[in-house]
Scaffold this active site. Structure first.
Site, PDB file in Angstrom:
ATOM      1  CE  LYS A 135     -19.406  27.141  -8.182  1.00  0.00           C
ATOM      2  NZ  LYS A 135     -18.913  28.209  -7.821  1.00  0.00           N
ATOM      3  CG  HIS A 272       4.658 -14.982   5.475  1.00  0.00           C
ATOM      4  ND1 HIS A 272       3.386 -15.049   4.936  1.00  0.00           N
ATOM      5  CD2 HIS A 272       4.752 -16.231   6.083  1.00  0.00           C
ATOM      6  CE1 HIS A 272       2.672 -16.156   5.249  1.00  0.00           C
ATOM      7  NE2 HIS A 272       3.614 -16.987   6.023  1.00  0.00           N
TER       8      HIS A 272
END
Length: 512
Positions: A135, A272
């Site tokens: 922070k 595929h």
């Protein structure tokens, strides 16, 4: 003098890092095992209780949760009021925090760990310090990764503006604590049996950058689940060949899921995201012969998954083809030597004995969200099936039905699989109407020139009787399908008219 706080579970490289900080003019404060490690290595170090003036307590659960620590981390250096408060309470600012957390992840991955043992590895003070330091990143370096030690030392010795780098470290620290909390949340959520919590917290670790995504203009990367599944492409080992691509990973994932359906030797050819050939046999070579014969054209450029060790005989045949990936539990030395002759062929291993450890749930991303569902692991047994035609299936047809049913749930909908009891003959995938898939599958099956009676499996019901009629007129002798259409009777009547047996499963297997 600047001050650094060091408290690490993984002490790799920490002595050298601390020595570098001392050389850069930092004094070091530390806790527990880290304090001992640094002191033994002759690094000047201050014990945490000398800073807090309060002893560690509750078996170390409370040691850094103190204003003298978090005040030193959170005070804004450019705020006179903050600095006056520090001076009033004799709190020294802390300019760098180096923390990695209790090994919660490593603990819960061990066999036989109890919940109390796991809970003891939930770090409280560590995440609190990291969050405080992050922070206040404008003034505090926060370090969670040993890979950053060298760069941090370079930066602390530099007089240049470090704000961007501090921000980078803070973001990394927040990712670190978020992932840590996610694992804890998931562990406890599973413990109470909540399948779909109001907040879904999952974490993933970067595995590798990919050259591109589905297409060359798309960026892509591969991430592995924070708690890796033993049976997954992310856990597979690559023995040979060039790096995996985005499409390789998806196809390989689909291939091993099919191969894992069977306990007998099985070979799957995937193209595929759809299987183009699946074969079973007494040996892996026999299974390979059937998978190859199922569609010797589409297999070109495909992915091959085998659920048994690859022997030299099978490897010799595989070597003759252009393939993207071969993945199996293991390879004989001779087989591996044969396959490694192809520079780019990706040769991978995956422990099929770990299939029971596969994730129960699967996820699919959509724009702005995530879909979660149970994997379709259901296999219909003949005892659960309803024969709806006058003619009942033969024993061979029953076996073929169950084989085809295991395959069809891995084929994109609308899905049709035509098969014998140990070999796919034709697969129709992804068509917008079901009869289209039937025609594609039958065209492939008939092209194989096989005269053995074969069966048809459908992932969903037939909305009309045209598919049944077309299949029966082209050699199909038995059909397995879910049923459930308002026109089921039309399909049943057509099957009876054509002398085809049909069973209903009562369970569809859509795959979108």
């Amino acid at each position: 003098m600047k001050r650094a706080l060091i408290s690490v579970s993984d002490k790799t490289g920490i002595v050298e890092f601390a020595q570098g900080l001392v050389a850069a003019g930092y004094e070091v404060i530390s806790t527990g095992g880290t304090l001992k490690k640094l002191a033994e290595s002759q690094v000047p170090v201050i014990a945490i209780d000398e800073v807090t003036h309060f002893p560690e307590m509750l078996d170390g659960r409370v040691k850094t949760l103190h204003p003298n620590i978090h005040g030193g981390l959170l005070a804004k250096r450019d705020n006179p009021d903050h600095m006056a408060v520090l001076a009033e309470h004799d709190i020294t600012p802390i300019d760098l925090v180096c923390v990695n957390l209790y090994p919660f992840k490593e603990t819960i991955q061990k066999a036989g760990i109890t919940e109390p043992e796991a809970v003891e590895q939930i770090d409280i003070g560590g995440p609190s310090m990291l969050r405080s330091a992050s922070k206040n990143f404008q003034s505090v370096y926060v370090v969670v990764d040993q890979q950053d030690y060298a760069a941090v030392l370079d930066h602390v010795q530099s007089s240049e503006d470090e704000l961007d780098y501090r921000r980078y470290l803070a973001a990394k620290a927040f990712r670190h604590t978020a992932a840590y909390d996610s694992l804890i949340a998931d562990y406890l959520t599973q413990a109470v049996g909540i399948e779909f919590p109001e907040k879904l917290t999952r974490t993933y670790d970067f595995k590798q950058a990919l050259r591109y995504g589905e297409n060359a203009h798309q960026k892509a990367a591969f991430y592995q689940a924070g708690l890796p599944s033993a049976f997954s492409i992310a856990s597979a080992q690559q023995l040979h060949g060039k790096e995996l691509s985005y499409n390789n990973i998806k196809d390989a994932d689909a291939a091993v899921k099919v191969a894992a359906e069977f306990s007998e030797p099985c070979v799957v050819a995937m193209k595929h995201m759809n299987p183009c050939g699946v074969g079973l046999g007494m040996t892996i070579y026999a299974a390979w012969q059937k998978a190859y014969a199922a569609d010797s054209t589409s297999i070109f450029g495909g992915i091959i998954a085998l659920n048994r060790e690859v022997d030299a005989q099978t490897a010799t045949e595989l070597h003759k083809l252009f393939l993207e990936i071969i993945i199996a539990p293991s390879y004989s030395d001779e087989a591996l030597a044969i396959l490694e002759k192809k520079k780019n062929l990706r040769v991978m291993t995956l422990d099929f004995d770990q299939v029971k450890e596969a994730d129960r749930f699967e996820t699919v991303s959509v724009m702005g969200g995530l879909l979660v569902q149970e994997r379709d692991q259901v296999v219909d047994q003949m005892s659960e099936l309803e024969t709806v035609t006058t003619k009942a299936p033969t024993e061979d047809e029953k076996a073929a039905m169950l084989f085809a049913q295991r395959i069809v749930k891995h084929v994109k909908s609308n899905a049709i699989v035509i098969a014998t009891k140990d070999q796919t003959l034709g697969i129709g995938a992804g068509q917008m109407n079901r009869v289209g898939s039937v025609k594609i599958a039958l065209e492939q099956a008939l092209a194989n020139g096989l005269t053995t009676p074969f069966v048809l499996a459908s992932d969903a019901y037939f909305p009309m009787n045209d598919s049944v009629e077309f299949a029966a007129e082209h050699g199909i002798t038995a059909i397995i399908q879910p049923g459930g259409s308002i026109k089921d009777q039309d399909s049943i009547d057509m099957a009876n008219q054509k002398g085809v047996s049909m069973v209903f499963t009562g369970r569809r297997h859509f795959k979108h």
